[in-house]
Design an enzyme around this catalytic site. Structure first.
Site, PDB file in Angstrom:
ATOM      1  N   HIS A 380      81.030  27.806  50.834  1.00 37.21           N
ATOM      2  CA  HIS A 380      82.170  28.384  51.545  1.00 37.21           C
ATOM      3  C   HIS A 380      82.222  29.906  51.426  1.00 37.21           C
ATOM      4  O   HIS A 380      83.029  30.569  52.077  1.00 37.21           O
ATOM      5  CB  HIS A 380      83.484  27.765  51.052  1.00 37.21           C
ATOM      6  CG  HIS A 380      84.445  27.464  52.163  1.00 37.21           C
ATOM      7  ND1 HIS A 380      84.688  28.346  53.198  1.00 37.21           N
ATOM      8  CD2 HIS A 380      85.220  26.376  52.427  1.00 37.21           C
ATOM      9  CE1 HIS A 380      85.565  27.825  54.022  1.00 37.21           C
ATOM     10  NE2 HIS A 380      85.905  26.607  53.586  1.00 37.21           N
ATOM     11  N   ASP A 384      82.064  29.000  57.131  1.00 41.73           N
ATOM     12  CA  ASP A 384      83.418  28.495  57.269  1.00 41.73           C
ATOM     13  C   ASP A 384      83.382  27.211  58.081  1.00 41.73           C
ATOM     14  O   ASP A 384      82.362  26.849  58.658  1.00 41.73           O
ATOM     15  CB  ASP A 384      84.307  29.533  57.952  1.00 41.73           C
ATOM     16  CG  ASP A 384      84.415  30.792  57.107  1.00 41.73           C
ATOM     17  OD1 ASP A 384      84.677  30.670  55.892  1.00 41.73           O
ATOM     18  OD2 ASP A 384      84.189  31.895  57.659  1.00 41.73           O
TER      19      ASP A 384
END
Lengths: 409, 327
Positions: A380, A384
């Site tokens: 992450h 995204d």
């Protein structure tokens, strides 16, 4: 003038002691060198012991009737000669001359016993101060620590290396019971463990899953697999289709084909797909280089080659380096959902689950379709949800479009 | 319990075995009327007569050969080599006949002979009266080699040797003969051949040795104990075949092993002990296996200074032991 000692001489082989039968002199008498001074009886002989010096008897140490070992003092004489100090001098000189070299540090020279005990008891040797020569850690040093631990005493580890103990907390000891098997951790197992810990602890993993209808792909593959096997000599596995689909999608979404480099994120031009291949208790991740440039057949061949190399321990460094994205075939075992740990420092890992026949509704009607779950773990920091969602959608599209009209060549 | 010297223990064992079993007899040079050059057989000629204590010609091969022949016919000879150095002419008899006959005859024949010989230096005896010869025999299956260190062990082990149904070489340190004394029971007892003995319990370093060196090591250990160095001492007692189990246990105990012998260093009994430890104890070792031994020169020198240089003594032991403890 000097003091000299006369000792019990060796009066024959195997003679270790003698008994004083008579003193021929008394304290204060003056004797010449070679004058007999005492009579001694041994197992073998009765002998007179001569004086080794000229001088005055000042002290008689052994009395008549005493049994005295060879070398023990019989009496002391004050001699008339001046004692030369040559021998003494030489001795001290020799001592000075011996090179007093600095001892090299032995702190990191671990003996087999020390290494074994440290491993068995999970002792960080960096934190132990040794009492041996050159600071060497001795077996006794380690045994002492183990004893202290067992006694419940807090280990006096210096604060020097808290880093290591932070990342590798001491595992709680579960006592061995009868029938338990102790398996030594091999080098490869250790490497796997380190990579996994690093990935899981450093990368903030996020997870998503899509479902793809691969009925057409299944039909097509079933139609041609026999012929393909005969013609090409290799099996046409589903996995080759999936790798091809992922490679194609990665071309369109280079964000996922990247690695985390601390300050920068590097997007790679080449699409090198790592595939997980297990072997007994070991896990290898060989790489299909430039997978996007290969046909499905080419990928199938490459997979077979790499799997064979793993089985026969012939993987080269080249075979296992340069991966930019990992596809994992968890479906082989019937898994329908899994959360992969990212192959550090890559950005994501895609797990292909088992193809399962399921009832689905198409155009308001039930139909039996072949469905597969695709699970993606993503870093992450790099990626995204949006970009990954698009990527997964694209992979799904490609797979669902794989039918009789595509070529495996 | 009477206090006996090492050589008195030899005489006592011989006498008791001759009383117990009339098949036991002694042969050797000057063992009869003179009672042996070291007086090991003193009084036995008078007590048992000329047919059980035989003075032989100066021929070691005959002493061994006659003994072996008699043993094969059921006697239990105790042959004496006046000095271990003189055993060499008898080596063919001992190796080719005594050690092999049970194997060669498929168990039909055996040789229950004991061959005693005084060995070792430190007595100003030079070449022909000081050597250690055990290594020559220590790779000959069929033989046993016993080298006791104390009067108590001498009596028990010599009795076992005489009662053993196969050839036993029994080497006695000549300097120990009158140097060592201790209480030795009057009654009959034996000590098993092939078993080593812990002479001192300790936890810092392990010393493995045999013969007179056991005493040097014990003396050094007493000194080192005052410095807080705790020494474990294993006396091999039987140097061939070796008590592997005891060696491994002793080596594991401390992980620091010093081996001591008066023999030349290369190819000595210690070399085999070191190999056993290396084979079995790698992960218990905390230091390289150390050897303290005579230098590799042909024989014990005559000059006192040179002999002192060659011989093991408590000071050399102490130095080597401290060095290992500090490692």
């Amino acid at each position: 003038m000097a003091k000299e000692k006369i000792t019990m001489p060796q009066l024959g082989e195997s003679v270790t002691e003698g008994t004083i039968t008579a003193w021929l002199v008394k304290e204060g008498d003056r004797v010449d060198k070679y004058d007999p001074i005492v009579e001694v009886l041994t197992d073998k002989v009765n002998a007179e012991v001569p004086s080794s010096f000229s001088g005055t008897i000042i002290k008689i140490s052994a009395q008549e009737g005493d049994t005295v070992p060879v070398g023990a003092i019989l009496c002391e004489i004050e001699t008339e000669e001046v004692k030369t100090e040559d021998t003494e001098k030489q001795e001290t000189k020799a001592e000075v001359n011996t090179p007093n070299t600095e001892q090299p540090s032995m702190k990191k020279r671990y003996s087999p016993a020390v290494l074994r005990l440290a491993q068995e008891h999970d002792i960080n040797l960096e934190t132990v101060s040794g009492t041996g020569r050159g600071g060497r850690i001795t077996r006794k040093d380690i045994e002492k620590i183990i004893q202290q631990r067992q006694a419940g005493v807090q280990e006096t580890e210096k604060a020097a290396a808290p880093e290591v103990s932070k990342t590798q907390p001491k595992s709680k000891e579960i006592p061995m019971r009868a029938g338990d098997v102790e398996i030594p951790v091999t080098g490869i197992r250790k490497a796997i463990a380190q990579n996994m810990v690093k990935s899981k602890q450093e990368i903030p993993h996020a997870w998503m899953m899509v479902e793809a209808d691969v009925t057409e792909l299944v039909n097509y593959r079933n139609e041609i697999k026999e012929e393909f096997k005969q013609k090409e000599g290799i099996s046409l596995t589903y996995f080759a289709f999936f790798v091809k689909a992922v490679a194609t999608a990665l071309k369109e979404f280079p964000e996922l084909n990247s690695t985390w480099q601390g300050d920068t994120i590097v997007q790679h031009k080449d699409i090198n797909i790592s595939i997980a291949v297990a072997k007994e208790n070991e896990l290898y991740v060989p790489v299909i280089h430039r997978a996007d440039e290969l046909s499905i057949k080419g990928i199938a061949r490459k997979i077979e080659e790499l799997a064979e190399k793993v089985r026969t321990n012939r993987l080269t460094n080249e075979d296992i380096s340069g991966g930019t994205f990992t596809v994992n075939n968890t479906g082989t075992f019937g898994s329908v959902q899994s959360m992969g740990i990212i192959n550090y420092p890559q950005a994501a890992i895609l797990q292909v689950e088992a193809i399962v026949k399921r009832p689905v509704i198409i155009d308001g009607m039930f139909a039996a379709r072949d469905i597969v779950n695709l699970c993606l773990s993503l870093d992450h920091r790099i990626l995204d949800g949006l970009i990954c969602g698009r990527f997964m959608k694209r992979v799904k599209e490609i797979l669902e479009g794989m039918d009789r009209n595509i070529s495996v060549y | 319990m009477p206090v006996m010297s090492y050589i008195q223990a030899v005489t006592a064992a011989l006498r008791e075995e001759m009383l117990r079993d009339e098949k036991v007899f002694i042969l050797g040079e000057d063992v009869g009327k003179k009672g042996g050059v070291f007086r090991a057989t003193e009084g036995l000629y008078d007590e048992f007569g000329e047919y059980r204590v035989l003075d032989t010609p100066l021929s070691e091969s005959a002493i061994a050969g006659v003994g072996i022949g008699a043993a094969m016919y059921g006697m239990r000879p105790v042959a004496e080599m006046q000095f271990a150095d003189f055993i060499l002419p008898a080596v063919n008899q001992i190796l080719s006949e005594a050690a092999r006959i049970r194997y060669r005859s498929n168990n039909d024949w055996n040789v229950p002979i004991t061959i005693r010989a005084p060995y070792g230096g430190g007595v100003h005896g030079a070449l022909y009266h000081s050597q250690s010869v055990e290594a020559i025999f220590a790779n000959q299956p069929g033989l046993k080699i016993v080298m006791p260190s104390t009067p108590y062990d001498v009596k028990g082990l010599l009795k076992s040797a005489i009662r053993d149904n196969d050839p036993v070489l029994f080497f006695e340190h000549k300097r120990a003969y009158r140097l060592l004394k201790e209480e030795v029971p009057d009654e009959d007892y034996t000590i098993p051949i092939g078993k080593a003995d812990v002479k001192r319990e300790g936890s810092d370093i392990t010393v493995i040795t045999y013969g007179l060196c056991v005493h040097f090591a014990l003396q050094a250990a007493e000194k080192l104990a005052q410095e807080g160095i705790d020494v474990h001492i294993l006396d091999l007692r039987t140097v061939y075949p070796l008590d592997q189990e005891a060696i491994i246990e002793a080596a594991r105990k401390t992980g620091k092993v010093l081996l001591i012998t008066e023999d030349n260093k290369e190819g000595s009994i210690l070399s085999e002990v070191a190999a056993i430890i290396a084979e079995h104890c790698l992960f218990d070792l905390d230091a390289p296996i150390q050897r303290l031994a005579g230098p590799d020169v042909p024989a014990m020198p005559y000059a006192p200074t040179m002999e002192k240089f060659f011989m093991i003594n408590p000071d050399k032991c102490e130095k080597a032991m401290r060095d290992l403890a500090e490692f």
